[in-house]
Motif scaffolding. Structure first.
Motif, short mmCIF file in Angstrom:
data_model
loop_
_atom_site.label_atom_id
_atom_site.label_comp_id
_atom_site.label_asym_id
_atom_site.label_seq_id
_atom_site.Cartn_x
_atom_site.Cartn_y
_atom_site.Cartn_z
N LEU A 79 32.01 25.96 38.49
CA LEU A 79 31.34 26.20 39.76
C LEU A 79 31.80 27.53 40.34
O LEU A 79 32.99 27.84 40.34
CB LEU A 79 31.66 25.09 40.76
N ASP A 80 30.85 28.30 40.85
CA ASP A 80 31.19 29.51 41.59
C ASP A 80 31.80 29.11 42.93
O ASP A 80 31.71 27.95 43.35
CB ASP A 80 29.95 30.35 41.78
N ASN A 81 32.41 30.08 43.60
CA ASN A 81 33.01 29.81 44.91
C ASN A 81 32.01 29.11 45.83
O ASN A 81 30.81 29.40 45.81
CB ASN A 81 33.49 31.09 45.57
N THR A 113 37.11 28.46 43.66
CA THR A 113 36.99 27.46 42.59
C THR A 113 37.61 27.93 41.29
O THR A 113 37.65 27.19 40.32
CB THR A 113 35.50 27.14 42.33
N GLY A 114 38.11 29.18 41.25
CA GLY A 114 38.71 29.73 40.03
C GLY A 114 40.21 29.86 40.17
O GLY A 114 40.79 29.58 41.22
N SER A 115 40.84 30.29 39.10
CA SER A 115 42.30 30.43 39.08
C SER A 115 42.73 31.89 39.01
O SER A 115 43.91 32.17 38.85
CB SER A 115 42.87 29.66 37.88
N GLY A 116 41.77 32.83 39.12
CA GLY A 116 42.12 34.24 39.03
C GLY A 116 42.29 34.66 37.58
O GLY A 116 42.14 33.88 36.64
N GLY A 128 34.05 32.12 39.62
CA GLY A 128 34.78 31.83 40.84
C GLY A 128 36.06 32.64 40.94
O GLY A 128 36.58 33.14 39.94
N GLY A 129 36.56 32.78 42.14
CA GLY A 129 37.81 33.50 42.36
C GLY A 129 38.89 32.55 42.85
O GLY A 129 38.69 31.34 42.92
N ASN A 130 40.05 33.11 43.19
CA ASN A 130 41.13 32.28 43.72
C ASN A 130 41.56 32.74 45.11
O ASN A 130 42.69 32.51 45.52
CB ASN A 130 42.33 32.27 42.76
N HIS A 131 40.66 33.43 45.82
CA HIS A 131 40.94 33.89 47.17
C HIS A 131 40.08 33.12 48.18
O HIS A 131 38.86 33.04 48.03
CB HIS A 131 40.62 35.39 47.31
N TRP A 132 40.71 32.54 49.20
CA TRP A 132 39.97 31.94 50.30
C TRP A 132 39.31 33.05 51.12
O TRP A 132 39.88 34.14 51.26
CB TRP A 132 40.89 31.12 51.19
N GLY A 133 38.14 32.77 51.67
CA GLY A 133 37.45 33.74 52.51
C GLY A 133 37.12 33.14 53.88
O GLY A 133 36.68 31.99 53.97
N LEU A 134 37.34 33.92 54.93
CA LEU A 134 37.00 33.52 56.30
C LEU A 134 36.18 34.63 56.92
O LEU A 134 36.49 35.81 56.74
CB LEU A 134 38.27 33.27 57.12
N ALA A 162 46.23 36.29 47.05
CA ALA A 162 46.47 35.25 46.04
C ALA A 162 47.11 35.91 44.82
O ALA A 162 46.99 37.11 44.60
CB ALA A 162 45.17 34.55 45.65
N TRP A 163 47.81 35.09 44.03
CA TRP A 163 48.45 35.59 42.81
C TRP A 163 47.44 35.76 41.69
O TRP A 163 46.58 34.91 41.48
CB TRP A 163 49.54 34.62 42.34
N GLU A 164 47.52 36.88 40.97
CA GLU A 164 46.71 37.10 39.79
C GLU A 164 47.58 37.78 38.72
O GLU A 164 48.59 38.40 39.04
CB GLU A 164 45.49 37.98 40.09
N THR A 165 47.19 37.64 37.48
CA THR A 165 47.91 38.26 36.37
C THR A 165 47.18 39.53 35.95
O THR A 165 46.00 39.48 35.61
CB THR A 165 48.01 37.30 35.17
N ARG A 166 47.89 40.66 35.98
CA ARG A 166 47.26 41.95 35.66
C ARG A 166 48.14 42.73 34.69
O ARG A 166 49.36 42.61 34.70
CB ARG A 166 47.07 42.78 36.93
N SER A 167 47.49 43.57 33.87
CA SER A 167 48.20 44.46 32.95
C SER A 167 48.19 45.87 33.53
O SER A 167 47.21 46.30 34.15
CB SER A 167 47.53 44.47 31.57
N PHE A 168 49.29 46.60 33.32
CA PHE A 168 49.45 47.93 33.91
C PHE A 168 49.80 48.96 32.84
O PHE A 168 50.57 48.67 31.92
CB PHE A 168 50.55 47.92 34.97
#
Length: 205
Positions: A79-81, A113-116, A128-134, A162-168
């Motif tokens: 499901l999308d956000n 609805t996602g985990s990033g 979906g993302g892992n950030h709440w929006g207001l 929110a926490w996400e895993t990124r490569s640098f």
């Protein structure tokens, strides 16, 4: 070596709306399947024969890499956000006019609805993302007697951290330097040379 990224995304919108006398509730999401793949085309090759890696496809998908692998098709379904709007609507024109105007203001909440990103694969599919929006917004609808309609709307939303895993990449080493092999010196600059370790495993946080 050249890379050709391909992304396919399709699904179905899920929408529920209920209008009360002065207020309304509007809920939207979507059931989505997302597929991604980076096709690899290699000309020449011949590198890494002594280590058992025969081509770029094997190099970029090797199991010793925990992150940033390239070259296999991946897909995810979910499901999308979920967006929830709640607001009020009012009619601001009079009966003698040749048009009717409706104005509504609303607040909104976007539920993730996602985990990033997990960064296991480069160009990973996501739903979906892992950030709440207001946020909040407005909509204005003008309808004329000749069935012509005009609508303008806008909204603002703030996405929470929110926490996400990124490569640098390494500073000063340019693009793709996250894939360089690194050397473990055991804390000593004169340590004996060992097989290079996958930099992508250390430059992903």
């Amino acid at each position: 070596v050249t890379f050709t990224p391909k992304l396919q995304e399709f699904g179905a919108l899920l929408h529920w709306y209920n209008q009360f006398e002065k207020t309304f509730i509007d809920i939207k999401t979507a059931l989505v399947q997302c597929k991604s793949e980076i096709s690899i085309n290699e000309v020449g090759g011949g590198n890494g024969l002594n280590t058992g890696i025969l081509n770029a496809q094997q190099a970029f998908t090797q199991s010793s890499w925990n992150y940033g692998k390239i070259g296999e098709s991946n897909h995810v379904v979910g499901l999308d956000n979920i967006e929830l709007k709640f607001g009020t609507t009012s009619k601001v024109s009079n009966n003698a006019s040749t048009y009717n105007m409706f104005i509504s203001g609303f607040g909104l909440i976007e539920a993730p609805t996602g985990s990033g990103t997990k960064a296991e694969w480069l160009f990973e599919p996501q739903v979906g993302g892992n950030h709440w929006g207001l946020g909040f917004g407005f909509e204005s609808l003008v309808t004329f007697d000749n069935s012509l309609k005009f609508m303008i709307a806008g909204n603002y939303r703030y996405l929470t951290p929110a926490w996400e895993t990124r490569s640098f990449d390494l500073l000063g080493n340019g693009p793709w330097s996250r894939y360089l092999a690194i050397q473990d010196t055991y804390g000593l600059p004169t340590a004996p040379a060992t097989l290079g370790l996958p930099g992508i495993n250390y430059f992903t946080q």
